[in-house]
Write an enzyme that holds these catalytic residues in place. Structure first.
Site, PDB file in Angstrom:
ATOM      1  N   ASP A 161      29.480  -4.139 -34.744  1.00  0.00           N
ATOM      2  CA  ASP A 161      28.784  -3.829 -36.010  1.00  0.00           C
ATOM      3  C   ASP A 161      27.330  -4.501 -35.612  1.00  0.00           C
ATOM      4  OD1 ASP A 161      30.773  -2.945 -37.295  1.00  0.00           O
ATOM      5  OD2 ASP A 161      31.690  -4.729 -37.821  1.00  0.00           O
ATOM      6  N   ASP A 175      31.399   3.152 -39.758  1.00  0.00           N
ATOM      7  CA  ASP A 175      32.059   2.674 -41.140  1.00  0.00           C
ATOM      8  C   ASP A 175      31.391   3.259 -42.134  1.00  0.00           C
ATOM      9  OD1 ASP A 175      33.349   0.621 -40.028  1.00  0.00           O
ATOM     10  OD2 ASP A 175      31.944  -0.806 -40.030  1.00  0.00           O
TER      11      ASP A 175
END
Length: 202
Positions: A161, A175
């Site tokens: 991330d 995401d």
């Protein structure tokens, strides 16, 4: 029977068998016309689904490769002051960092989502649904790739991330694709549009 045809997209039986369609008159005629209008139109949108999925998967994969090579173990990069920055982290949980103790479970869920979308593709006539499912598929594949190939091990890998808004969880492009696809599916469902291209009103 008409409801079942609406859901699975069954073709017109008399036409498929080469027989002459029954001639209806009187009050039955509107029902037959309504049933005909409810059937899928146009061609399947499988190519659109997989094209969107491939694009979402590709940009997610490339972005993570760049982040790992250039940003990991380095100071965060501020994009919009302290409101938005790029910061490389490894996330063993679900989207946005939730549930880090259930990595294998999330891997299984992502795999199930991919299988379900692949099965839906056979009756996919709606372009908006193809885009929505393509986003879901691409995002699921992006994070599943991390689960399989990144440390600490197969099916237990931590997802990369890097998008870090202020006062919000850190996430990635996979995401984002999953969330956008999910929102689009909710909107299409509220409008009564089915994956087979038919529109129904409850």
């Amino acid at each position: 029977m008409a409801e079942a045809e609406r859901i699975i997209g069954t073709p017109d039986i008399p036409e498929a068998a080469g027989a002459e369609p029954e001639q209806s008159s009187g009050p039955d005629l509107p029902d037959r016309q309504e049933s005909t209008e409810a059937r899928p139109r146009g061609k399947r949108r499988i190519a659109v689904l997989f094209a969107v999925a491939a694009f979402a998967y590709a940009i997610d994969l490339v972005s993570k490769m760049i982040v790992v090579a250039r940003l990991e173990h380095h100071a965060p990069i501020e994009i919009i002051g302290d409101w938005l920055r790029f910061e490389a982290i490894r996330n063993a949980g679900a989207a946005f960092g939730f549930g880090e103790a259930f990595t294998i479970i999330f891997t299984v869920i992502a795999t199930a989502v991919i299988v379900v979308i692949a099965r839906l593709a056979r009756k996919l006539y709606s372009l908006p649904w193809a885009i929505a499912l393509g986003l879901l598929l691409g995002g699921a594949l992006g994070n599943l790739t991390d689960r399989i190939f990144r440390s600490p091990g197969v099916f237990e890998g931590a997802v990369v991330d890097f998008i870090a808004p202020k006062h919000f969880a850190v996430f990635n492009l996979a995401d984002s694709a999953i969330v956008c696809g999910g929102i689009l599916i909710v909107l299409l469902s509220f409008k009564g549009l089915d994956p087979d291209g038919t529109v129904h009103k409850d």
